[in-house]
Design an enzyme around this catalytic site. Structure first.
Site, mmCIF file in Angstrom:
data_model
loop_
_atom_site.group_PDB
_atom_site.id
_atom_site.type_symbol
_atom_site.label_atom_id
_atom_site.label_comp_id
_atom_site.label_asym_id
_atom_site.label_seq_id
_atom_site.Cartn_x
_atom_site.Cartn_y
_atom_site.Cartn_z
ATOM 1 N N ARG A 77 0.826 -1.215 0.000
ATOM 2 C CA ARG A 77 0.000 0.000 0.000
ATOM 3 C C ARG A 77 0.861 1.266 0.000
ATOM 4 O O ARG A 77 0.441 2.318 -0.492
ATOM 5 C CB ARG A 77 -0.929 -0.013 1.210
ATOM 6 C CG ARG A 77 -1.992 1.107 1.219
ATOM 7 C CD ARG A 77 -2.893 0.966 2.427
ATOM 8 N NE ARG A 77 -4.019 1.895 2.406
ATOM 9 C CZ ARG A 77 -4.258 2.811 3.345
ATOM 10 N NH1 ARG A 77 -3.423 2.934 4.383
ATOM 11 N NH2 ARG A 77 -5.309 3.595 3.274
ATOM 12 N N ILE A 106 -7.763 7.189 -0.516
ATOM 13 C CA ILE A 106 -7.460 5.774 -0.627
ATOM 14 C C ILE A 106 -8.141 5.115 0.571
ATOM 15 O O ILE A 106 -7.961 5.549 1.713
ATOM 16 C CB ILE A 106 -5.936 5.504 -0.642
ATOM 17 C CG1 ILE A 106 -5.646 3.998 -0.710
ATOM 18 C CG2 ILE A 106 -5.215 6.141 0.510
ATOM 19 C CD1 ILE A 106 -4.164 3.665 -0.927
ATOM 20 N N SER A 107 -8.982 4.121 0.313
ATOM 21 C CA SER A 107 -9.778 3.507 1.369
ATOM 22 C C SER A 107 -8.889 2.828 2.406
ATOM 23 O O SER A 107 -7.763 2.419 2.122
ATOM 24 C CB SER A 107 -10.739 2.465 0.780
ATOM 25 O OG SER A 107 -11.676 3.068 -0.067
ATOM 26 N N GLN A 108 -9.437 2.697 3.626
ATOM 27 C CA GLN A 108 -8.671 1.995 4.652
ATOM 28 C C GLN A 108 -8.539 0.525 4.259
ATOM 29 O O GLN A 108 -9.450 -0.061 3.670
ATOM 30 C CB GLN A 108 -9.324 2.155 6.012
ATOM 31 C CG GLN A 108 -10.661 1.500 6.209
ATOM 32 C CD GLN A 108 -11.304 1.962 7.502
ATOM 33 O OE1 GLN A 108 -11.975 2.997 7.540
ATOM 34 N NE2 GLN A 108 -11.109 1.199 8.566
ATOM 35 N N PHE A 139 -18.011 6.722 1.941
ATOM 36 C CA PHE A 139 -17.230 6.905 0.716
ATOM 37 C C PHE A 139 -17.561 8.262 0.102
ATOM 38 O O PHE A 139 -18.612 8.857 0.375
ATOM 39 C CB PHE A 139 -17.559 5.808 -0.307
ATOM 40 C CG PHE A 139 -16.832 4.511 -0.093
ATOM 41 C CD1 PHE A 139 -15.680 4.207 -0.812
ATOM 42 C CD2 PHE A 139 -17.295 3.582 0.821
ATOM 43 C CE1 PHE A 139 -15.002 3.009 -0.616
ATOM 44 C CE2 PHE A 139 -16.632 2.382 1.029
ATOM 45 C CZ PHE A 139 -15.484 2.091 0.305
#
Length: 213
Positions: A34, A60-62, A203
């Site tokens: 990541r 950027i999503s967890q 989101f």
């Protein structure tokens, strides 16, 4: 495509503790670093289980949410997958470890260009990235075995439902952009669609048209 062993162990432990238990998904997330997708002042926080800002006002999503969405999608090696919302490219890279072909679209040309550079660097040759209006899907490549949407719509978009193969699965956040949203799993059958609510999420909203970049 590896990162520091101690950080990797902590990263994978955090994923498991949040419910990411699928072996193939964990292996894919172990292979994709990541940290490559997080730049600037937030780079040192790349291995924490939290969303982080990226360019164009996106995030950027967890990692745990990436893992849970990927797990719910149940991607198999022969599948053709559509991702709506390329963002940093991290989710597409994880999917590329699991599927035959990934098509990913984003309304921001800059994000697509930057993601392509990383895909090339990692030799992820089974990803094709486009700058396009994701709310319309990618009809020229339909139908898809799996569709993943990383931006929230009030309802599952009709064009995306139409591009899902019979027996296919779509995972997406649904709800008002300024309220808590629900992660939904949609399965298409011969006679219609089944909807399963998975968990609350938050989101960025799914917007029509191309971004101004």
């Amino acid at each position: 495509m590896t990162f520091d062993p101690e950080r990797k162990m902590q990263f994978l432990f955090a994923l498991r503790s949040k419910g990411v238990t699928d072996k193939r998904v964990l292996e894919a997330m172990e292979r994709i670093d990541r940290g490559i997708f997080v730049r600037g002042i937030f780079a040192e926080r790349a291995y924490e289980d939290m969303p982080l800002p990226i360019a164009c006002g996106q995030t950027i999503s967890q990692p745990s949410v990436v893992g849970l969405m990927t797990q719910a999608l149940d991607v198999q090696p022969r599948h053709k997958v559509l991702e709506i919302g390329t963002g940093s490219g991290y989710q597409a890279a994880v999917l590329s470890m699991l599927a035959r072909r990934i098509y990913t679209v984003d309304r921001h040309k800059r994000l697509v260009q930057e993601a392509r550079i990383i895909f090339d660097r990692l030799n992820l040759t089974n990803i094709t990235a486009f700058a396009a209006d994701g709310s319309r899907g990618l009809p020229e490549q339909a139908p898809f075995d799996r569709i993943l949407v990383t931006a929230a719509a009030e309802d599952p978009p009709g064009p995306l439902l139409a591009e899902l193969r019979i027996g296919g699965i779509m995972v997406l956040p649904v709800g008002q952009s300024d309220a808590v949203q629900s992660l939904i799993k949609v399965t298409r059958h011969e006679t219609g669609f089944d909807y399963q609510e998975l968990r609350p999420v938050r989101f960025v909203p799914l917007l029509e048209g191309l971004g101004q970049d």
